[in-house]
Design a protein around this motif. Structure first.
Motif, mmCIF file in Angstrom:
data_model
loop_
_atom_site.group_PDB
_atom_site.id
_atom_site.type_symbol
_atom_site.label_atom_id
_atom_site.label_comp_id
_atom_site.label_asym_id
_atom_site.label_seq_id
_atom_site.Cartn_x
_atom_site.Cartn_y
_atom_site.Cartn_z
ATOM 1 N N LYS A 137 0.833 -1.193 0.000
ATOM 2 C CA LYS A 137 0.000 0.000 0.000
ATOM 3 C C LYS A 137 0.870 1.246 0.000
ATOM 4 O O LYS A 137 1.874 1.313 0.694
ATOM 5 C CB LYS A 137 -0.898 0.026 1.241
ATOM 6 C CG LYS A 137 -1.968 -1.020 1.245
ATOM 7 C CD LYS A 137 -2.828 -0.837 2.489
ATOM 8 C CE LYS A 137 -3.822 -1.942 2.638
ATOM 9 N NZ LYS A 137 -4.586 -1.805 3.867
ATOM 10 N N ARG A 141 -2.119 8.795 -0.799
ATOM 11 C CA ARG A 141 -2.865 8.730 -2.063
ATOM 12 C C ARG A 141 -3.695 9.999 -2.197
ATOM 13 O O ARG A 141 -4.222 10.513 -1.211
ATOM 14 C CB ARG A 141 -3.815 7.532 -2.078
ATOM 15 C CG ARG A 141 -3.096 6.204 -2.123
ATOM 16 C CD ARG A 141 -4.035 5.027 -1.953
ATOM 17 N NE ARG A 141 -5.127 5.014 -2.898
ATOM 18 C CZ ARG A 141 -6.240 4.301 -2.720
ATOM 19 N NH1 ARG A 141 -6.398 3.565 -1.641
ATOM 20 N NH2 ARG A 141 -7.200 4.327 -3.611
ATOM 21 N N LEU A 143 -7.000 11.077 -4.080
ATOM 22 C CA LEU A 143 -8.157 10.611 -4.832
ATOM 23 C C LEU A 143 -8.810 11.819 -5.495
ATOM 24 O O LEU A 143 -9.054 12.835 -4.837
ATOM 25 C CB LEU A 143 -9.148 9.917 -3.898
ATOM 26 C CG LEU A 143 -8.553 8.771 -3.063
ATOM 27 C CD1 LEU A 143 -9.562 8.270 -2.054
ATOM 28 C CD2 LEU A 143 -8.096 7.646 -3.969
ATOM 29 N N ARG A 154 -15.143 5.689 -3.421
ATOM 30 C CA ARG A 154 -13.688 5.503 -3.466
ATOM 31 C C ARG A 154 -13.048 5.971 -2.162
ATOM 32 O O ARG A 154 -12.158 5.313 -1.625
ATOM 33 C CB ARG A 154 -13.091 6.245 -4.664
ATOM 34 C CG ARG A 154 -13.443 5.580 -5.986
ATOM 35 C CD ARG A 154 -12.937 6.336 -7.194
ATOM 36 N NE ARG A 154 -11.514 6.546 -7.124
ATOM 37 C CZ ARG A 154 -10.909 7.636 -7.604
ATOM 38 N NH1 ARG A 154 -11.600 8.586 -8.169
ATOM 39 N NH2 ARG A 154 -9.606 7.757 -7.509
ATOM 40 N N VAL A 155 -13.495 7.117 -1.646
ATOM 41 C CA VAL A 155 -12.961 7.605 -0.376
ATOM 42 C C VAL A 155 -13.362 6.656 0.749
ATOM 43 O O VAL A 155 -12.528 6.286 1.589
ATOM 44 C CB VAL A 155 -13.437 9.054 -0.091
ATOM 45 C CG1 VAL A 155 -13.014 9.497 1.300
ATOM 46 C CG2 VAL A 155 -12.896 10.014 -1.151
ATOM 47 N N ASN A 157 -14.010 3.469 0.566
ATOM 48 C CA ASN A 157 -13.231 2.228 0.431
ATOM 49 C C ASN A 157 -11.812 2.415 0.951
ATOM 50 O O ASN A 157 -11.249 1.510 1.576
ATOM 51 C CB ASN A 157 -13.201 1.755 -1.019
ATOM 52 C CG ASN A 157 -14.545 1.255 -1.486
ATOM 53 O OD1 ASN A 157 -15.412 0.914 -0.677
ATOM 54 N ND2 ASN A 157 -14.750 1.231 -2.784
ATOM 55 N N ALA A 158 -11.219 3.578 0.690
ATOM 56 C CA ALA A 158 -9.872 3.850 1.201
ATOM 57 C C ALA A 158 -9.879 3.882 2.729
ATOM 58 O O ALA A 158 -8.981 3.335 3.384
ATOM 59 C CB ALA A 158 -9.335 5.166 0.635
ATOM 60 N N ASP A 161 -10.005 0.539 4.076
ATOM 61 C CA ASP A 161 -8.771 -0.180 3.793
ATOM 62 C C ASP A 161 -7.606 0.292 4.674
ATOM 63 O O ASP A 161 -6.457 -0.034 4.409
ATOM 64 C CB ASP A 161 -8.429 -0.013 2.309
ATOM 65 C CG ASP A 161 -7.485 -1.082 1.798
ATOM 66 O OD1 ASP A 161 -7.459 -2.189 2.359
ATOM 67 O OD2 ASP A 161 -6.753 -0.794 0.835
ATOM 68 N N TYR A 163 -6.863 3.652 5.535
ATOM 69 C CA TYR A 163 -6.406 5.022 5.339
ATOM 70 C C TYR A 163 -7.213 5.966 6.216
ATOM 71 O O TYR A 163 -8.316 5.636 6.663
ATOM 72 C CB TYR A 163 -6.557 5.440 3.866
ATOM 73 C CG TYR A 163 -5.536 4.807 2.950
ATOM 74 C CD1 TYR A 163 -4.348 5.460 2.650
ATOM 75 C CD2 TYR A 163 -5.751 3.558 2.382
ATOM 76 C CE1 TYR A 163 -3.404 4.884 1.803
ATOM 77 C CE2 TYR A 163 -4.810 2.976 1.542
ATOM 78 C CZ TYR A 163 -3.651 3.644 1.260
ATOM 79 O OH TYR A 163 -2.726 3.071 0.429
ATOM 80 N N VAL A 184 -5.477 11.021 1.293
ATOM 81 C CA VAL A 184 -5.599 10.035 2.377
ATOM 82 C C VAL A 184 -4.208 9.476 2.664
ATOM 83 O O VAL A 184 -3.376 9.401 1.778
ATOM 84 C CB VAL A 184 -6.585 8.897 2.028
ATOM 85 C CG1 VAL A 184 -8.012 9.408 1.913
ATOM 86 C CG2 VAL A 184 -6.182 8.182 0.753
#
Length: 190
Positions: A137, A141, A143, A154-155, A157-158, A161, A163, A184
């Motif tokens: 990872k 990142r 986004l 997407r945010v 999910n980050a 995950d 973040y 993030v």
């Protein structure tokens, strides 16, 4: 093992749902490499450059049960000439999209925006990520995207995950609408 196909044909209309009467679907391949499939796509694109109802894309075939689900990308841009083998500037890449319909929607938007430019061509590609080594990872990142449910997902999910948000979101208006960005970073595990 990975293999690629070039798929498409001449369609009834620009929804690209149904093939034109009397025409048949094109499915060229399998090709062992993406480059081989891309050359076949280029040949088809050149041979149908004047036909607005012709559309082709590259798909990667899943060959094993444990393959990772493919993602869909819209690729293309302005080419130097009708050979469609060298870009005039940097190639454009949009995605990944989770399904073909979402990619097709973006492809349609781009195709209509460039319908009068014979040197501009886009295609949809289905690609499975290739993982030769375990994924590491990124600690940071950024986004970006249009202000939409997809961007919020997407945010989210980050965050799920591992973040965390870094700073405030940024927003700007473009001809495509409201564009947003959110940085993030990985949470400190110590």
């Amino acid at each position: 093992m990975r293999q690629f196909w070039v798929i498409g044909g001449v369609y009834q209309d620009t929804t690209f749902q149904d093939l034109a009467p009397g025409s048949s679907a094109v499915r060229q391949g399998p090709f062992e490499t993406y480059d081989q499939a891309n050359k076949a796509w280029q040949a088809l694109a050149w041979s149908t450059v004047d036909d607005a109802l012709a559309q082709y894309h590259i798909e990667e075939e899943k060959l094993a049960e444990n393959d990772i689900r493919p993602s869909f990308w819209v690729m293309g841009g302005s080419y130097r000439d009708g050979g469609f083998d060298k870009f005039d500037g940097a190639p454009e890449r949009f995605g990944p999209f989770d399904n073909y319909e979402a990619a097709k929607s973006k492809w349609s938007e781009l195709a209509w925006a460039s319908v009068d430019d014979a040197a501009v061509r886009y295609r949809i590609e289905t690609l499975t990520p290739k993982f030769d080594a375990p994924l590491k990872k990124r600690r940071y990142r950024l986004l970006t995207g249009q202000n939409s449910h997809e961007f919020c997902d997407r945010v989210s999910n980050a965050l799920a995950d591992g973040y965390q948000l870094y700073g405030n979101p940024a927003m700007t208006y473009t001809t495509d609408g409201l564009m947003v960005a959110q940085a993030v970073v990985l949470k400190d595990e110590s």
